[in-house]
Motif scaffolding. Structure first.
Motif, PDB file in Angstrom:
ATOM      1  N   SER A 104     -41.184  98.556  33.690  1.00  0.00           N
ATOM      2  CA  SER A 104     -41.372  97.330  32.913  1.00  0.00           C
ATOM      3  C   SER A 104     -40.072  96.815  32.298  1.00  0.00           C
ATOM      4  O   SER A 104     -40.090  95.827  31.579  1.00  0.00           O
ATOM      5  CB  SER A 104     -42.398  97.584  31.806  1.00  0.00           C
ATOM      6  OG  SER A 104     -41.963  98.659  30.991  1.00  0.00           O
ATOM      7  N   GLY A 105     -38.945  97.471  32.564  1.00  0.00           N
ATOM      8  CA  GLY A 105     -37.666  97.005  32.045  1.00  0.00           C
ATOM      9  C   GLY A 105     -36.963  98.063  31.201  1.00  0.00           C
ATOM     10  O   GLY A 105     -37.319  99.238  31.210  1.00  0.00           O
ATOM     11  N   THR A 106     -35.950  97.635  30.461  1.00  0.00           N
ATOM     12  CA  THR A 106     -35.165  98.535  29.612  1.00  0.00           C
ATOM     13  C   THR A 106     -36.043  99.146  28.531  1.00  0.00           C
ATOM     14  O   THR A 106     -36.895  98.471  27.958  1.00  0.00           O
ATOM     15  CB  THR A 106     -33.995  97.771  28.972  1.00  0.00           C
ATOM     16  OG1 THR A 106     -33.203  97.214  30.017  1.00  0.00           O
ATOM     17  CG2 THR A 106     -33.135  98.687  28.122  1.00  0.00           C
ATOM     18  N   ASP A 107     -35.820 100.424  28.257  1.00  0.00           N
ATOM     19  CA  ASP A 107     -36.596 101.123  27.241  1.00  0.00           C
ATOM     20  C   ASP A 107     -35.667 102.077  26.501  1.00  0.00           C
ATOM     21  O   ASP A 107     -34.495 102.206  26.841  1.00  0.00           O
ATOM     22  CB  ASP A 107     -37.760 101.881  27.900  1.00  0.00           C
ATOM     23  CG  ASP A 107     -38.927 102.094  26.943  1.00  0.00           C
ATOM     24  OD1 ASP A 107     -38.775 101.847  25.735  1.00  0.00           O
ATOM     25  OD2 ASP A 107     -39.990 102.526  27.420  1.00  0.00           O
ATOM     26  N   TYR A 108     -36.189 102.753  25.508  1.00  0.00           N
ATOM     27  CA  TYR A 108     -35.388 103.657  24.683  1.00  0.00           C
ATOM     28  C   TYR A 108     -35.741 105.110  24.950  1.00  0.00           C
ATOM     29  O   TYR A 108     -36.879 105.438  25.293  1.00  0.00           O
ATOM     30  CB  TYR A 108     -35.584 103.327  23.202  1.00  0.00           C
ATOM     31  CG  TYR A 108     -34.948 102.029  22.826  1.00  0.00           C
ATOM     32  CD1 TYR A 108     -33.617 101.977  22.440  1.00  0.00           C
ATOM     33  CD2 TYR A 108     -35.673 100.839  22.888  1.00  0.00           C
ATOM     34  CE1 TYR A 108     -33.011 100.782  22.121  1.00  0.00           C
ATOM     35  CE2 TYR A 108     -35.075  99.628  22.562  1.00  0.00           C
ATOM     36  CZ  TYR A 108     -33.744  99.610  22.176  1.00  0.00           C
ATOM     37  OH  TYR A 108     -33.155  98.421  21.868  1.00  0.00           O
ATOM     38  N   VAL A 109     -34.735 105.970  24.765  1.00  0.00           N
ATOM     39  CA  VAL A 109     -34.868 107.407  24.952  1.00  0.00           C
ATOM     40  C   VAL A 109     -34.141 108.103  23.801  1.00  0.00           C
ATOM     41  O   VAL A 109     -33.429 107.470  23.027  1.00  0.00           O
ATOM     42  CB  VAL A 109     -34.283 107.850  26.308  1.00  0.00           C
ATOM     43  CG1 VAL A 109     -35.180 107.435  27.457  1.00  0.00           C
ATOM     44  CG2 VAL A 109     -32.876 107.303  26.509  1.00  0.00           C
ATOM     45  N   THR A 110     -34.320 109.423  23.718  1.00  0.00           N
ATOM     46  CA  THR A 110     -33.699 110.237  22.680  1.00  0.00           C
ATOM     47  C   THR A 110     -32.688 111.187  23.314  1.00  0.00           C
ATOM     48  O   THR A 110     -33.046 111.931  24.229  1.00  0.00           O
ATOM     49  CB  THR A 110     -34.782 111.058  21.937  1.00  0.00           C
ATOM     50  OG1 THR A 110     -35.670 110.158  21.267  1.00  0.00           O
ATOM     51  CG2 THR A 110     -34.167 111.997  20.924  1.00  0.00           C
ATOM     52  N   PRO A 111     -31.435 111.203  22.832  1.00  0.00           N
ATOM     53  CA  PRO A 111     -30.475 112.176  23.354  1.00  0.00           C
ATOM     54  C   PRO A 111     -30.849 113.586  22.905  1.00  0.00           C
ATOM     55  O   PRO A 111     -31.196 113.792  21.733  1.00  0.00           O
ATOM     56  CB  PRO A 111     -29.137 111.742  22.747  1.00  0.00           C
ATOM     57  CG  PRO A 111     -29.470 110.824  21.631  1.00  0.00           C
ATOM     58  CD  PRO A 111     -30.855 110.335  21.828  1.00  0.00           C
ATOM     59  N   ILE A 112     -30.809 114.549  23.844  1.00  0.00           N
ATOM     60  CA  ILE A 112     -31.176 115.920  23.481  1.00  0.00           C
ATOM     61  C   ILE A 112     -30.054 116.922  23.727  1.00  0.00           C
ATOM     62  O   ILE A 112     -30.051 117.989  23.107  1.00  0.00           O
ATOM     63  CB  ILE A 112     -32.464 116.384  24.193  1.00  0.00           C
ATOM     64  CG1 ILE A 112     -32.359 116.199  25.699  1.00  0.00           C
ATOM     65  CG2 ILE A 112     -33.678 115.679  23.621  1.00  0.00           C
ATOM     66  CD1 ILE A 112     -33.527 116.767  26.487  1.00  0.00           C
ATOM     67  N   ALA A 113     -29.104 116.608  24.607  1.00  0.00           N
ATOM     68  CA  ALA A 113     -27.992 117.534  24.862  1.00  0.00           C
ATOM     69  C   ALA A 113     -26.822 116.762  25.452  1.00  0.00           C
ATOM     70  O   ALA A 113     -27.003 115.702  26.048  1.00  0.00           O
ATOM     71  CB  ALA A 113     -28.417 118.653  25.811  1.00  0.00           C
ATOM     72  N   ARG A 114     -25.606 117.319  25.262  1.00  0.00           N
ATOM     73  CA  ARG A 114     -24.398 116.717  25.825  1.00  0.00           C
ATOM     74  C   ARG A 114     -23.563 117.807  26.481  1.00  0.00           C
ATOM     75  O   ARG A 114     -23.437 118.910  25.951  1.00  0.00           O
ATOM     76  CB  ARG A 114     -23.601 115.983  24.765  1.00  0.00           C
ATOM     77  CG  ARG A 114     -22.977 116.851  23.714  1.00  0.00           C
ATOM     78  CD  ARG A 114     -22.224 116.015  22.667  1.00  0.00           C
ATOM     79  NE  ARG A 114     -22.316 116.654  21.368  1.00  0.00           N
ATOM     80  CZ  ARG A 114     -23.212 116.364  20.440  1.00  0.00           C
ATOM     81  NH1 ARG A 114     -24.103 115.422  20.654  1.00  0.00           N
ATOM     82  NH2 ARG A 114     -23.228 117.000  19.299  1.00  0.00           N
ATOM     83  N   THR A 115     -23.001 117.488  27.626  1.00  0.00           N
ATOM     84  CA  THR A 115     -22.163 118.434  28.351  1.00  0.00           C
ATOM     85  C   THR A 115     -20.853 118.613  27.594  1.00  0.00           C
ATOM     86  O   THR A 115     -20.228 117.637  27.195  1.00  0.00           O
ATOM     87  CB  THR A 115     -21.897 117.929  29.779  1.00  0.00           C
ATOM     88  OG1 THR A 115     -23.160 117.684  30.410  1.00  0.00           O
ATOM     89  CG2 THR A 115     -21.114 118.934  30.590  1.00  0.00           C
ATOM     90  N   THR A 116     -20.453 119.862  27.432  1.00  0.00           N
ATOM     91  CA  THR A 116     -19.234 120.170  26.678  1.00  0.00           C
ATOM     92  C   THR A 116     -18.161 120.836  27.528  1.00  0.00           C
ATOM     93  O   THR A 116     -16.996 120.796  27.166  1.00  0.00           O
ATOM     94  CB  THR A 116     -19.552 121.083  25.483  1.00  0.00           C
ATOM     95  OG1 THR A 116     -20.201 122.266  25.956  1.00  0.00           O
ATOM     96  CG2 THR A 116     -20.442 120.360  24.471  1.00  0.00           C
TER      97      THR A 116
END
Length: 141
Positions: free
Chosen positions: A101-113
C-alpha cells in the motif's frame, strides 16, 4: 544503562557482528534478543529498494505491535522490524520501507558493527543469486 548485546550474523560466506538498538527501541530489541537463535532464509526485497528480508517465526516479535522509534528510511547494515513481527529487513543501500500500500514505518532493532562492507556486498549479490541461508545468534553463545 545496560551492557551492549552483540549478535553474530552469518550469511553465505560472510560473518558479521551487530548490536541491538536497545537505546532506540528497547521492547523490539528485547523481543528480537529473546527470539535468538534464528535460522531462516533471507530473500531480496521487491518494494523497499536495496534491502533483503526474512519472516521471523517468533511469538515475542509478533507481540511487538507498536513502533518505538519509527523510521521509513533504512540505513545500510541496519535491521528493522515491521510491527507485528511479520518481517525483518536489512538494508545494503538506499532503502525505504514499502508495503503493497506504499511507504510505511518500521522499528530499528540492530545495526552492523563489524564486517559491514562484506555484509553489504553479500546482500547486494543476492539480487543476482536469489535467497541465501541466514543465521543470527547471540555473540558468545
Amino acid at each position: 544503562m545496560g551492557s551492549r548485546r552483540e549478535l553474530i550474523v552469518e550469511l553465505d560466506d560472510c560473518i558479521a557482528r551487530a548490536e541491538l538498538c536497545s537505546e532506540l527501541s528497547p521492547k523490539a530489541a528485547e523481543a528480537f534478543w529473546g527470539s535468538l537463535p534464528i535460522e531462516t532464509v533471507l530473500v531480496p526485497a521487491k518494494w523497499s529498494g536495496r534491502a533483503c528480508f526474512f519472516e521471523p517465526d517468533s511469538r515475542a516479535l509478533a507481540e511487538v505491535t507498536e513502533l518505538e522509534y519509527p523510521v521509513c528510511s533504512i540505513y545500510p547494515g541496519y535491521f528493522v522490524l515491521r510491527p507485528g513481527g511479520t518481517e525483518i529487513l536489512v538494508a545494503y543501500g538506499a532503502s525505504e520501507y514499502r508495503w503493497g500500500s506504499g511507504t510505511d514505518y518500521v522499528t530499528p532493532i540492530a545495526r552492523t558493527t563489524e564486517n559491514l562492507t562484506r555484509l553489504i556486498a553479500t546482500l547486494a549479490r543476492m539480487h543476482d543469486v536469489g535467497e541465501l541461508p541466514l543465521k543470527i545468534r547471540a555473540a558468545g553463545r
